[in-house]
Motif scaffolding. Structure first.
Motif, PDB file in Angstrom:
ATOM      1  N   ASP A 157       0.865  -1.088   0.120  1.00 56.10           N
ATOM      2  CA  ASP A 157       0.192   0.167  -0.476  1.00 56.10           C
ATOM      3  C   ASP A 157       1.084   1.166  -0.184  1.00 56.10           C
ATOM      4  O   ASP A 157       2.010   1.425   1.130  1.00 56.10           O
ATOM      5  N   LYS A 207      -3.303   6.174   3.259  1.00 60.64           N
ATOM      6  CA  LYS A 207      -3.502   5.329   2.121  1.00 60.64           C
ATOM      7  C   LYS A 207      -4.028   6.167   1.196  1.00 60.64           C
ATOM      8  O   LYS A 207      -5.058   6.786   1.395  1.00 60.64           O
ATOM      9  N   ASP A 236      -4.968   4.810  -3.464  1.00 63.60           N
ATOM     10  CA  ASP A 236      -5.115   3.910  -4.335  1.00 63.60           C
ATOM     11  C   ASP A 236      -4.172   4.958  -5.904  1.00 63.60           C
ATOM     12  O   ASP A 236      -4.103   4.331  -6.566  1.00 63.60           O
TER      13      ASP A 236
END
Ligand SMILES: [Zn+2]
Ligand SMILES: [Zn+2]
Length: 344
Positions: A81, A132, A134
């Motif tokens: 991640d 986090k 993406d």
């Protein structure tokens, strides 16, 4: 393990023999550093001007990292991640932490300032300090902390839609304030003493109105349409990002009655102001320190959604191995460094 150690002011060392992080305590994650942003705090530490700073120190608090391992049942993170790091280590139990103000914890330790930071291949930190995404690039993840300073200041100010906000200072902190005033639907007016900085605000940050702070700022403000579209009135919100005592004290002359002043820039000394001036206008004065977890979440979403454009920010870049050699050229004023990034 490789890393960069600031042994004493202006004395960096590229070290290949740093100890690897030890066992992972419960609640912690091990991360690999990918990007490190350099900001004013680092420049002060490098020059020996940072108060309460101990050497040797591993800098690095504006970080884009990749998760290597997690030992936290409460965390959804997994190896691989990509995350931004909230570098403010708070105790969780003091009066500030109990009230959700971990950014001003009584024993706050900022990674890269009071404790060793991210200018090394790997380090460990509480998993809850990782945010986090993406979608964001590693560069963008490192910029989240930079932007968090401005995000928190604008949240403190509670900027309203259509409100004119005077931002004093167009250095990196002032620039981090601008997109959040815009995201709140406010209208930024930026004042600075540098023509090139003001031009940057107009050209890169979509700021329509700038003021040369070498001239009479109050007169310039009075000549502009203000929060309700009327001329001859002062802004209802002023955010000082200069860290300059003269500018900070002048805020009380530049704010409309009933307005809010936020100090996000800081200097080590006393600020004084005329009490009748403060009282007559019933000014609300606020400090803004670091940022909260919610600021990080919000910024990542705003960048992901394309509301905040990070392209104007990064002006300089180097590898970790070249950093020590390239640094002196970046320290020259003519280098015009806005944000330098070190790649690991
Ligand atoms: Zn910083
Ligand atoms: Zn605390």
């Amino acid at each position: 393990m490789n890393g960069i150690v600031l042994d004493q002011p202006n004395a960096f060392r590229f070290a290949a023999d740093l100890p690897a992080p030890g066992d992972l305590p419960v609640g912690y994650a091990r991360v690999r550093t990918k990007r490190v942003g350099i900001c004013g705090t680092d420049w002060h530490a490098i020059a020996g001007r940072q108060p309460f700073f101990n050497y040797p120190r591993i800098l690095g608090h504006e970080l884009g990292v990749e998760v290597v391992a997690v030992n936290d049942p409460a965390s959804k993170l997994k190896p691989g991640d990509k995350c931004s790091v909230e570098p403010y280590m708070n105790c969780g139990t003091c009066i500030a932490c109990r009230r959700g103000k971990g950014n001003c914890c009584t024993t706050l330790q900022c990674l890269g300032v009071h404790a060793d930071g991210g200018m090394r291949e790997e380090f460990i930190l509480p998993a809850r300090k990782l945010h986090k995404s993406d979608k964001l690039t590693l560069d963008q993840l490192a910029l989240v902390e930079t932007l968090a300073i401005g995000c928190h200041a604008v949240a403190r100010a509670a900027v309203e839609k259509g409100e004119c906000v005077l931002i004093l200072g167009a250095g990196p902190i002032g620039l981090s304030v601008i997109p959040f005033v815009q995201a709140a639907g406010g209208v930024p007016i930026v004042a600075d003493v540098s023509d090139s900085r003001l031009a940057f605000c107009r050209q890169q940050m979509k700021v329509a109105t700038t003021i040369d702070a070498r001239n009479d700022v109050v007169a310039a403000l009075m000549a502009l349409p203000n929060s309700d579209g009327q001329n001859g009135e002062l802004p209802t919100c002023v955010i000082d990002a200069t860290g300059n005592p003269g500018s900070m004290m002048a805020c009380f002359d530049r704010i409309a009655p009933g307005g809010r002043v936020v100090y996000v820039g800081l200097f080590v000394g006393d600020v004084t102001f005329n009490d009748p001036n403060f009282h007559r206008r019933e000014v609300t004065l606020m400090g803004s320190r670091n940022a909260l977890p919610g600021d990080f979440t919000r910024i990542i979403k705003l960048i992901e959604d394309g509301v905040i454009d990070t392209t104007p920010w990064i002006t300089h870049r180097t590898s970790a191995a070249d950093f020590v050699n390239i640094l002196p050229s970046w320290q020259k004023p003519e280098a015009n460094v806005l944000k330098a990034i070190v790649e690991f």
